[in-house]
Motif scaffolding. Structure first.
Motif, PDB file in Angstrom:
ATOM      1  N   LEU A  18       7.181  -5.427 -44.836  1.00 17.98           N
ATOM      2  CA  LEU A  18       6.795  -4.641 -46.007  1.00 17.98           C
ATOM      3  C   LEU A  18       6.765  -3.172 -45.633  1.00 17.98           C
ATOM      4  O   LEU A  18       6.373  -2.815 -44.524  1.00 17.98           O
ATOM      5  N   THR A  19       7.162  -2.315 -46.559  1.00 17.73           N
ATOM      6  CA  THR A  19       7.033  -0.871 -46.377  1.00 17.73           C
ATOM      7  C   THR A  19       5.594  -0.483 -46.675  1.00 17.73           C
ATOM      8  O   THR A  19       4.801  -1.282 -47.190  1.00 17.73           O
ATOM      9  N   LEU A  20       5.270   0.767 -46.412  1.00 11.11           N
ATOM     10  CA  LEU A  20       3.941   1.275 -46.728  1.00 11.11           C
ATOM     11  C   LEU A  20       3.671   1.172 -48.226  1.00 11.11           C
ATOM     12  O   LEU A  20       2.597   0.719 -48.637  1.00 11.11           O
ATOM     13  N   VAL A  21       4.636   1.546 -49.036  1.00 11.14           N
ATOM     14  CA  VAL A  21       4.472   1.477 -50.495  1.00 11.14           C
ATOM     15  C   VAL A  21       4.250   0.036 -50.941  1.00 11.14           C
ATOM     16  O   VAL A  21       3.354  -0.249 -51.744  1.00 11.14           O
ATOM     17  N   GLU A  22       5.027  -0.894 -50.393  1.00 18.38           N
ATOM     18  CA  GLU A  22       4.903  -2.302 -50.785  1.00 18.38           C
ATOM     19  C   GLU A  22       3.564  -2.895 -50.374  1.00 18.38           C
ATOM     20  O   GLU A  22       2.924  -3.595 -51.153  1.00 18.38           O
ATOM     21  N   GLN A  30      -4.787   2.448 -51.328  1.00 23.82           N
ATOM     22  CA  GLN A  30      -4.109   3.733 -51.197  1.00 23.82           C
ATOM     23  C   GLN A  30      -3.435   3.842 -49.821  1.00 23.82           C
ATOM     24  O   GLN A  30      -3.924   3.278 -48.838  1.00 23.82           O
ATOM     25  N   PRO A  31      -2.342   4.585 -49.733  1.00 23.77           N
ATOM     26  CA  PRO A  31      -1.673   4.773 -48.433  1.00 23.77           C
ATOM     27  C   PRO A  31      -2.605   5.332 -47.355  1.00 23.77           C
ATOM     28  O   PRO A  31      -2.482   4.969 -46.187  1.00 23.77           O
ATOM     29  N   GLU A  32      -3.526   6.179 -47.745  1.00 19.81           N
ATOM     30  CA  GLU A  32      -4.459   6.765 -46.767  1.00 19.81           C
ATOM     31  C   GLU A  32      -5.260   5.688 -46.047  1.00 19.81           C
ATOM     32  O   GLU A  32      -5.573   5.823 -44.866  1.00 19.81           O
ATOM     33  N   THR A  33      -5.597   4.619 -46.757  1.00 21.29           N
ATOM     34  CA  THR A  33      -6.347   3.514 -46.149  1.00 21.29           C
ATOM     35  C   THR A  33      -5.507   2.845 -45.077  1.00 21.29           C
ATOM     36  O   THR A  33      -5.989   2.579 -43.976  1.00 21.29           O
ATOM     37  N   VAL A  34      -4.255   2.569 -45.370  1.00 19.44           N
ATOM     38  CA  VAL A  34      -3.366   1.931 -44.399  1.00 19.44           C
ATOM     39  C   VAL A  34      -3.136   2.856 -43.209  1.00 19.44           C
ATOM     40  O   VAL A  34      -3.189   2.416 -42.062  1.00 19.44           O
ATOM     41  N   VAL A  42      -6.187  -1.046 -36.046  1.00 24.09           N
ATOM     42  CA  VAL A  42      -6.500  -2.296 -36.739  1.00 24.09           C
ATOM     43  C   VAL A  42      -5.214  -3.077 -36.997  1.00 24.09           C
ATOM     44  O   VAL A  42      -5.158  -4.288 -36.798  1.00 24.09           O
ATOM     45  N   ILE A  43      -4.179  -2.379 -37.439  1.00 23.16           N
ATOM     46  CA  ILE A  43      -2.878  -2.998 -37.670  1.00 23.16           C
ATOM     47  C   ILE A  43      -1.804  -2.178 -36.984  1.00 23.16           C
ATOM     48  O   ILE A  43      -2.003  -0.991 -36.722  1.00 23.16           O
ATOM     49  N   GLU A  44      -0.682  -2.822 -36.699  1.00 19.79           N
ATOM     50  CA  GLU A  44       0.435  -2.135 -36.074  1.00 19.79           C
ATOM     51  C   GLU A  44       1.570  -1.985 -37.067  1.00 19.79           C
ATOM     52  O   GLU A  44       1.823  -2.889 -37.868  1.00 19.79           O
ATOM     53  N   ALA A  45       2.224  -0.851 -37.014  1.00 18.91           N
ATOM     54  CA  ALA A  45       3.375  -0.590 -37.871  1.00 18.91           C
ATOM     55  C   ALA A  45       4.595  -0.342 -36.989  1.00 18.91           C
ATOM     56  O   ALA A  45       4.491   0.285 -35.940  1.00 18.91           O
ATOM     57  N   GLU A  46       5.722  -0.852 -37.427  1.00 19.64           N
ATOM     58  CA  GLU A  46       6.989  -0.557 -36.757  1.00 19.64           C
ATOM     59  C   GLU A  46       7.544   0.713 -37.384  1.00 19.64           C
ATOM     60  O   GLU A  46       7.579   0.838 -38.598  1.00 19.64           O
ATOM     61  N   GLY A  47       7.978   1.648 -36.579  1.00 20.09           N
ATOM     62  CA  GLY A  47       8.499   2.915 -37.074  1.00 20.09           C
ATOM     63  C   GLY A  47       7.647   4.071 -36.604  1.00 20.09           C
ATOM     64  O   GLY A  47       6.491   3.894 -36.222  1.00 20.09           O
ATOM     65  N   SER A  51       6.679   7.032 -43.618  1.00 24.57           N
ATOM     66  CA  SER A  51       7.800   6.752 -44.516  1.00 24.57           C
ATOM     67  C   SER A  51       8.771   5.727 -43.917  1.00 24.57           C
ATOM     68  O   SER A  51       9.546   5.103 -44.646  1.00 24.57           O
ATOM     69  N   GLU A  52       8.713   5.539 -42.587  1.00 30.80           N
ATOM     70  CA  GLU A  52       9.590   4.584 -41.896  1.00 30.80           C
ATOM     71  C   GLU A  52       8.883   3.283 -41.544  1.00 30.80           C
ATOM     72  O   GLU A  52       9.522   2.344 -41.076  1.00 30.80           O
TER      73      GLU A  52
END
Length: 98
Positions: A18-22, A30-34, A42-47, A51-52
């Motif tokens: 999932l993207t940030l928007v999704e 809100q995106p700020e929370t993520v 707390v969570i890991e994001a790839e990118g 925006s990536e």
């Protein structure tokens, strides 16, 4: 008269991303929370940049649990990261038969 509730779900597999928007739309946040939860570990994001970012099934599950911990128990992001890490460690331990 009984009120009916409609439930929906998502099937998660190893290709789930999932993207940030999704993820914000699905979790109704809100995106700020993520962004805060990623920054706190707390969570890991790839990118490299928000925006990536792409979030896999594990990050999605951790996010949902972290949001419930915050909502139901008032746990802050640092506390949520600790709780989630401990829960994952418990799940890795062999089950003893007593």
């Amino acid at each position: 008269m009984r009120e009916e509730k409609v439930l929906s779900g998502v099937v998660l597999d190893e290709h789930f991303r999932l993207t940030l928007v999704e993820i914000c739309r699905v979790c109704e946040i809100q995106p700020e929370t993520v962004i805060e939860l990623v920054n706190e570990g707390v969570i890991e994001a790839e990118g490299l940049q928000p925006s990536e970012w792409r979030f896999d099934a594990a990050a999605f599950q951790r996010l949902r649990i972290a949001l419930r911990l915050e909502r139901d128990l008032g746990v802050n992001p640092v506390g949520a990261a600790l709780v989630l890490d401990l829960l994952e460690e418990l799940n890795r331990l062999p089950r003893s038969r007593f």
